[in-house]
Design a protein around this motif. Structure first.
Motif, PDB file in Angstrom:
ATOM      1  N   SER A   4       0.850  -1.192   0.000  1.00 27.56           N
ATOM      2  CA  SER A   4       0.000   0.000   0.000  1.00 27.56           C
ATOM      3  C   SER A   4       0.883   1.237   0.000  1.00 27.56           C
ATOM      4  O   SER A   4       2.095   1.145   0.227  1.00 27.56           O
ATOM      5  CB  SER A   4      -0.935   0.000   1.213  1.00 27.56           C
ATOM      6  OG  SER A   4      -0.182   0.065   2.424  1.00 27.56           O
ATOM      7  N   VAL A   5       0.235   2.397  -0.284  1.00 25.35           N
ATOM      8  CA  VAL A   5       0.944   3.666  -0.233  1.00 25.35           C
ATOM      9  C   VAL A   5       0.051   4.671   0.493  1.00 25.35           C
ATOM     10  O   VAL A   5      -1.183   4.651   0.350  1.00 25.35           O
ATOM     11  CB  VAL A   5       1.305   4.159  -1.651  1.00 25.35           C
ATOM     12  CG1 VAL A   5       0.058   4.421  -2.487  1.00 25.35           C
ATOM     13  CG2 VAL A   5       2.193   5.408  -1.590  1.00 25.35           C
ATOM     14  N   GLN A   6       0.651   5.535   1.293  1.00 22.28           N
ATOM     15  CA  GLN A   6      -0.107   6.525   2.054  1.00 22.28           C
ATOM     16  C   GLN A   6      -0.136   7.844   1.276  1.00 22.28           C
ATOM     17  O   GLN A   6       0.906   8.410   0.936  1.00 22.28           O
ATOM     18  CB  GLN A   6       0.541   6.734   3.436  1.00 22.28           C
ATOM     19  CG  GLN A   6      -0.249   7.618   4.373  1.00 22.28           C
ATOM     20  CD  GLN A   6      -1.327   6.861   5.128  1.00 22.28           C
ATOM     21  OE1 GLN A   6      -1.536   5.691   4.868  1.00 22.28           O
ATOM     22  NE2 GLN A   6      -2.025   7.528   6.035  1.00 22.28           N
ATOM     23  N   THR A  35      -5.049   5.472   2.539  1.00 23.51           N
ATOM     24  CA  THR A  35      -4.181   4.333   2.222  1.00 23.51           C
ATOM     25  C   THR A  35      -4.642   3.743   0.898  1.00 23.51           C
ATOM     26  O   THR A  35      -5.739   3.187   0.803  1.00 23.51           O
ATOM     27  CB  THR A  35      -4.235   3.269   3.321  1.00 23.51           C
ATOM     28  OG1 THR A  35      -3.804   3.834   4.570  1.00 23.51           O
ATOM     29  CG2 THR A  35      -3.330   2.084   2.969  1.00 23.51           C
ATOM     30  N   VAL A  60      -1.039   5.916  -9.036  1.00 20.56           N
ATOM     31  CA  VAL A  60      -0.481   4.860  -8.179  1.00 20.56           C
ATOM     32  C   VAL A  60      -0.486   3.559  -8.970  1.00 20.56           C
ATOM     33  O   VAL A  60      -1.511   3.198  -9.559  1.00 20.56           O
ATOM     34  CB  VAL A  60      -1.306   4.697  -6.886  1.00 20.56           C
ATOM     35  CG1 VAL A  60      -0.808   3.478  -6.082  1.00 20.56           C
ATOM     36  CG2 VAL A  60      -1.222   5.945  -6.035  1.00 20.56           C
ATOM     37  N   VAL A  62       0.266  -0.544  -8.653  1.00 17.60           N
ATOM     38  CA  VAL A  62       0.462  -1.692  -7.757  1.00 17.60           C
ATOM     39  C   VAL A  62       0.933  -2.876  -8.588  1.00 17.60           C
ATOM     40  O   VAL A  62       0.273  -3.264  -9.557  1.00 17.60           O
ATOM     41  CB  VAL A  62      -0.841  -2.047  -7.015  1.00 17.60           C
ATOM     42  CG1 VAL A  62      -0.628  -3.287  -6.155  1.00 17.60           C
ATOM     43  CG2 VAL A  62      -1.297  -0.870  -6.155  1.00 17.60           C
ATOM     44  N   CYS A 130       9.595  -5.027  -6.373  1.00 14.54           N
ATOM     45  CA  CYS A 130       9.022  -5.911  -5.356  1.00 14.54           C
ATOM     46  C   CYS A 130       9.869  -7.174  -5.267  1.00 14.54           C
ATOM     47  O   CYS A 130      10.422  -7.632  -6.273  1.00 14.54           O
ATOM     48  CB  CYS A 130       7.580  -6.268  -5.706  1.00 14.54           C
ATOM     49  SG  CYS A 130       6.483  -4.850  -5.871  1.00 14.54           S
TER      50      CYS A 130
END
Length: 372
Positions: A4-6, A35, A60, A62, A130
């Motif tokens: 996740s990213v804030q 989040t 964003v 992922v 990752c």
């Protein structure tokens, strides 16, 4: 995946907030921060006094975690000097780092690795920033000529099948230490060989298919060895440990239990011959030779013939067993201790009037002591 990213914006007193992904408001996204767990273009609308102000979109991305997996190798057991190939799952954009015992292996950065040493191996895979690490895999390197071998019976009952031993790279050779433990099917037979030590701890027992020499210790913890027509020899520096009604040497043929070097200048003590006769009855004998050392062999026969080796069975007044005792070319001055089960005493046998007799020439029995 699983990350996740804030995202956050400036906190303004009295303001309200609404986060959106694309053009769709996010349920519960009413705080100055969010989040983000999904890919997309995120915006936040900040309203002060009823006047909304929409931020520029923030993209964003992922990415899925790379798959870190080691395919089952051909073998996790390596013979000394050999190798086994470890192969990781491959995909475009993957990079690799192989690990042994928790430490990165220098230069091991391809999708495969030839392991030549014992250890616990894994691979770390990186893609799109990752990374993931595989489960561990243990590799064991076995010596090609071990000293100690334990029978497992993992393949079949053949002594010469290497997969039947705890070392898959070897079978027993001269002066090895061999153990036949409980919890497995024992070897069908022990072939002709010379061993340092042999331990029998398997209630199923085994047999000899050739003459066997033990230069060290024969440990009879549990289980029998049937000789057939083969000899079992204990060397002059050897010994038999154990021996009982459940663990002994069955002399069920012409084979003998031979023990060497018994005498005043060798093994000067009572030496146990834990033999059973052809009927499986435990009839141990102990020999003390006060003359200079000599070799002695024993087998037992579950009857007494009136001519010793030949003739008609005696059916009364005796223990129904004959001990065949042979000396080598050295001197002989023996004290014999014989034992038998009470069930071997035939009708008319009187323990209070018992004595040992010998028959050296297949003619008649000669009493060696007065009854007592």
């Amino acid at each position: 995946a699983g990350g996740s990213v804030q995202l956050s914006t400036t906190t303004i007193p009295g303001a309200t907030y609404m986060w959106s992904r694309g053009s769709v408001p996010i349920q519960g996204g009413t705080l100055p921060f969010l989040t983000a767990m999904l890919s997309g273009d995120y915006t936040v609308t900040v309203s002060v006094g009823g006047c909304p102000n929409v931020s520029s979109p923030l993209t964003v991305s992922v990415h899925s975690l790379p798959t870190a997996e080691i395919y089952p190798p051909q073998s996790t057991a390596i013979c000394d000097g050999g190798s086994t190939l470890l192969i990781a799952q491959q995909a475009v954009g993957y990079s690799y780092q192989w690990i042994k015992d928790g430490q990165d292996l220098m230069g091991a950065t391809t999708s495969s690795y030839a392991a030549t040493e014992s250890g616990v191996y894994s691979v770390r895979v990186t893609a799109n920033g990752c990374l993931s690490t595989s489960d561990t895999l243990s590799i064991t390197v076995y010596p090609s000529d071990p000293v100690d071998l334990v029978w497992t019976g993992g393949v079949d009952s053949d002594w010469f099948t290497s997969g039947n031993w705890d070392n898959p790279c070897a079978v027993p050779s001269v002066n090895d230490n061999v153990t036949i433990p409980s919890g497995c099917t024992p070897p069908a037979a022990i072939p002709s060989c010379t061993l340092q030590n042999l331990t029998i701890d398997n209630g199923s027992g085994t047999v000899l298919s050739g003459n066997v020499m033990i230069t060290g210790m024969l440990s009879l913890a549990n289980g029998t060895i049937a000789l057939g027509n083969n000899d079992l020899t204990i060397g002059p520096a050897g010994e038999i440990i154990g021996g009982s009604t459940s663990s002994h040497i069955i002399t069920d043929g012409m084979g003998q239990l031979i023990q060497q070097g018994i005498g005043s200048n060798g093994r000067y003590r009572q030496v146990l011959f834990p033999v059973a006769n052809s009927a499986g009855e435990f009839v141990p004998c102990r020999i003390l030779n006060s003359a200079v050392k000599n070799d002695f062999s024993i087998r037992a026969q579950s009857e007494v013939l009136d001519g010793g080796f030949v003739g008609t069975p005696i059916t009364q007044g005796v223990v129904d067993n004959t001990w065949m005792i042979y000396g080598g070319s050295g001197s002989t001055n023996l004290t014999l201790t014989l034992a038998w089960d009470a069930s071997a005493e035939l009708s008319g046998f009187d323990r209070a009037q018992s004595f040992v007799s010998s028959n050296d020439n297949s003619q008649g029995w000669l009493a060696l002591q007065t009854p007592g």
